[in-house]
Design a protein around this motif. Structure first.
Motif, PDB file in Angstrom:
ATOM      1  N   ARG A 137      10.855  -5.654 -38.930  1.00 29.80           N
ATOM      2  CA  ARG A 137      12.341  -5.265 -38.220  1.00 29.80           C
ATOM      3  C   ARG A 137      12.619  -4.178 -39.062  1.00 29.80           C
ATOM      4  O   ARG A 137      12.992  -3.402 -39.085  1.00 29.80           O
ATOM      5  CB  ARG A 137      12.916  -6.136 -37.996  1.00 29.80           C
ATOM      6  CG  ARG A 137      12.245  -6.810 -36.626  1.00 29.80           C
ATOM      7  CD  ARG A 137      13.367  -7.914 -36.381  1.00 29.80           C
ATOM      8  NE  ARG A 137      13.051  -8.522 -34.447  1.00 29.80           N
ATOM      9  CZ  ARG A 137      13.502  -9.344 -34.104  1.00 29.80           C
ATOM     10  NH1 ARG A 137      14.128  -9.884 -34.861  1.00 29.80           N
ATOM     11  NH2 ARG A 137      12.798  -9.760 -32.865  1.00 29.80           N
ATOM     12  N   LEU A 195      14.120  -0.382 -39.628  1.00 27.74           N
ATOM     13  CA  LEU A 195      14.980  -0.075 -39.822  1.00 27.74           C
ATOM     14  C   LEU A 195      15.203   0.383 -41.058  1.00 27.74           C
ATOM     15  O   LEU A 195      16.079   2.158 -41.639  1.00 27.74           O
ATOM     16  CB  LEU A 195      16.341  -1.222 -39.995  1.00 27.74           C
ATOM     17  CG  LEU A 195      17.573  -1.652 -39.882  1.00 27.74           C
ATOM     18  CD1 LEU A 195      18.713  -1.139 -39.513  1.00 27.74           C
ATOM     19  CD2 LEU A 195      18.571  -2.494 -40.995  1.00 27.74           C
ATOM     20  N   SER A 221      20.055  -2.359 -47.031  1.00 24.61           N
ATOM     21  CA  SER A 221      19.557  -3.639 -45.626  1.00 24.61           C
ATOM     22  C   SER A 221      18.636  -5.052 -46.059  1.00 24.61           C
ATOM     23  O   SER A 221      17.901  -4.944 -47.017  1.00 24.61           O
ATOM     24  CB  SER A 221      18.395  -2.869 -44.383  1.00 24.61           C
ATOM     25  OG  SER A 221      17.374  -1.816 -44.494  1.00 24.61           O
ATOM     26  N   THR A 227      20.784  -2.976 -33.081  1.00 28.48           N
ATOM     27  CA  THR A 227      21.050  -2.495 -34.787  1.00 28.48           C
ATOM     28  C   THR A 227      20.375  -1.526 -35.203  1.00 28.48           C
ATOM     29  O   THR A 227      21.341  -0.387 -35.106  1.00 28.48           O
ATOM     30  CB  THR A 227      20.187  -3.663 -35.481  1.00 28.48           C
ATOM     31  OG1 THR A 227      20.935  -4.935 -35.525  1.00 28.48           O
ATOM     32  CG2 THR A 227      20.484  -3.337 -37.150  1.00 28.48           C
ATOM     33  N   LEU A 228      19.161  -0.765 -34.567  1.00 30.83           N
ATOM     34  CA  LEU A 228      19.249   0.947 -34.753  1.00 30.83           C
ATOM     35  C   LEU A 228      19.293   1.376 -33.620  1.00 30.83           C
ATOM     36  O   LEU A 228      20.604   2.320 -33.783  1.00 30.83           O
ATOM     37  CB  LEU A 228      17.531   0.308 -34.123  1.00 30.83           C
ATOM     38  CG  LEU A 228      16.488  -0.192 -34.396  1.00 30.83           C
ATOM     39  CD1 LEU A 228      14.601  -0.158 -33.837  1.00 30.83           C
ATOM     40  CD2 LEU A 228      16.727  -0.012 -35.969  1.00 30.83           C
TER      41      LEU A 228
END
Ligand code: SAH
Ligand code: SF4
Ligand code: F3S
Length: 450
Positions: free
Chosen positions: A372, A376, A346, A332-333
């Motif tokens: 997380r 993000l 997010s 995802t990053l």
């Protein structure tokens, strides 16, 4: 003369579709003499237009109802009968349960039944009992909605929302929308165009076409054929007075070639696209039932950038979907770094009752989700700051929307939806003016008219 006006307080939670629906509820009640107030304390009718997307959003309703109960009790002491309605997606999902948890609620109705509001209100007033309307009706609510006066439309501002598509058939495994808003449905082109013309005649300059899955739009065209969103955009572009078009929210799978090309060829379409990807991991995308891979998404982004090199991109992300490993999260990053977003939302995954994701065993611990999300958001924040910084010294067209906080100041929106302040101007709200961006603040940009 006694004041015969009754006061309506509506609070919207959740997405822009709820904002649109709230305005239409107010329109439905105007013929019965209701005028909007921004204070719940002196309202005769209080509507909470709710959101069920995450647990926190849904629970907000009950804390708000706690406050409203006190208003109702205090006003009853003065001889006023304040009616309370819970509308929107929590109403659709929980129905009668709301009355059980909060017995002072007079009406519960979902996103597809609010056209019956005057009738429900009359029934609640006559019987003194609660009215619950959450069956999806056979009729189309849009056929029954009241058109507001042009003065009322204009009072809502020069940028407006217009729902063109309702519901969703995608059934992403985390999402309640297909259950709360029902099956996917597109409004016919001419109905949408008539509403857009009415908005433009009232002085609206920018319209954002809305749908939970707006690029799945396939409304009946004037020629009887099914029209896609791109065709609709070209049609609306012809409306005099309307200067800007946007649409939200899109699904990557429905980003067809015609819509990608519209970003090059439709002059009034703004160079800003919200295209949620949710995750950069193929296995998580599969588990989410998103029906595409990370590579597919990146390919679409590439094609949109070819069609419209100055496009800015935005997305939604969920962290901690069941089974998400460290490696999935790194993906995802990675997709965030690959795309480079101007802005994004997010969220921590919130298991929703009745959705397949909620029953999966490998739920991710809360502290992992939090960690997380923090990482993000730090990355997305850096990208947003860098995007805004890159606007310094640029020239934009600004749609002036409202007065600023200081005398002589006006606030407008850039093509990229950024709020921009201008001072010492003779321009008026509703004008589109060329500006030079002078400075970048934390939440807005400042500019002067050139
Ligand atoms: N129709 C849009 C999304 C609508 S909901 C789409 O397909 O992208 C808005 C956002 O809320 C979603 O994009 C998703 O990021 C988030 N969301 C939806 N369900 C969620 C859940 N159960 N937990 C956390 N976030 C959720
Ligand atoms: Fe929900 Fe997926 Fe439909 Fe969007 S496409 S509304 S996330 S089910
Ligand atoms: Fe929320 Fe319903 Fe919109 S769940 S996001 S208000 S469609």
């Amino acid at each position: 003369m006694p004041d015969t006006k009754r006061k309506l307080f509506i609070k919207s939670y959740g997405c822009q579709m709820n904002v649109y629906d709230s305005a239409r509820m107010s329109d439905m009640l105007a013929p019965s003499g209701y005028v909007e107030t921004d204070q719940p304390d002196d309202a005769d009718l209080i509507i909470l237009n709710t959101c069920h997307i995450r647990e926190k959003a849904a629970e907000k309703v009950y804390s708000e109802l706690g406050r409203i109960r006190k208003i109702k009790a205090a006003r009853a002491g003065d001889g006023h009968d304040v009616k309370i309605a819970v509308a929107g997606c929590v109403a659709q999902a929980e129905g009668e349960e709301i009355i059980r948890r909060a017995p002072m609620v007079d009406m519960v109705f979902g996103p597809q039944t609010y056209h019956k509001l005057p009738d429900m209100l009359a029934r609640a007033e006559e019987t003194g009992r609660s009215v619950v309307e959450t069956e999806f009706p056979v009729e189309d609510k849009f056929d029954h909605l009241v058109q507001p006066s042009s003065v009322k439309t204009r009072s809502r501002g020069v940028a407006a929302f217009l729902t063109v598509q309702e519901g969703c058939d995608k059934f992403c495994s985390f999402c309640v929308v297909p259950y709360t808003r029902g099956a996917e449905f597109s409004r016919p082109v001419e109905r949408v165009a008539a509403e857009a013309r009415r908005l433009a005649d009232a002085g609206v300059k920018e319209i954002t076409l809305l749908g939970q899955n707006v690029n799945a739009y396939h409304g009946e065209g004037p020629d009887g054929a099914s029209w896609g969103l791109a065709q609709l955009l070209y049609h609306l572009e012809e409306i005099d007075g309307l200067e800007r078009l946007r649409f939200t929210t899109s699904h990557p799978k429905d980003m067809d070639e015609a819509l990608i090309r519209a970003h090059r060829d439709c002059a009034k379409l703004m160079p800003y696209l919200h295209l949620p990807v949710q995750s950069g991991s193929d296995s998580i995308l599969k588990a989410m039932n998103r029906k595409h891979s990370a590579g597919f998404y990146l390919d679409i982004i590439e094609r949109i950038r070819q069609a419209r090199p100055d496009i800015a991109l935005s997305s939604d992300f969920i962290v901690g979907f069941p089974g998400e490993t460290d490696a999935d999260f790194e993906d995802t990053l990675k997709i965030v770094r690959d795309v480079n977003y101007a802005q994004a939302y997010s969220f921590k995954y919130s298991p929703r009752p009745g959705t397949p994701g909620a029953d999966l065993e490998a739920q991710v611990p809360e502290e992992v989700k939090s960690e997380r999300l923090q990482r993000l958001q730090a990355l997305l924040g850096e990208q947003q700051t860098a995007f805004n910084a890159s606007c310094a010294g640029q020239k934009f067209d600004l749609l002036l929307e409202k007065p600023g906080r200081y005398p002589g100041q006006l606030v407008g929106r850039s093509p990229y939806l950024q709020p921009v302040h201008v001072t010492n101007t003779n321009a008026a709200i509703g004008d589109i003016v060329p500006v030079h961006i002078d400075a970048i603040g934390a939440n807005s940009l400042s500019a002067h008219i050139v």
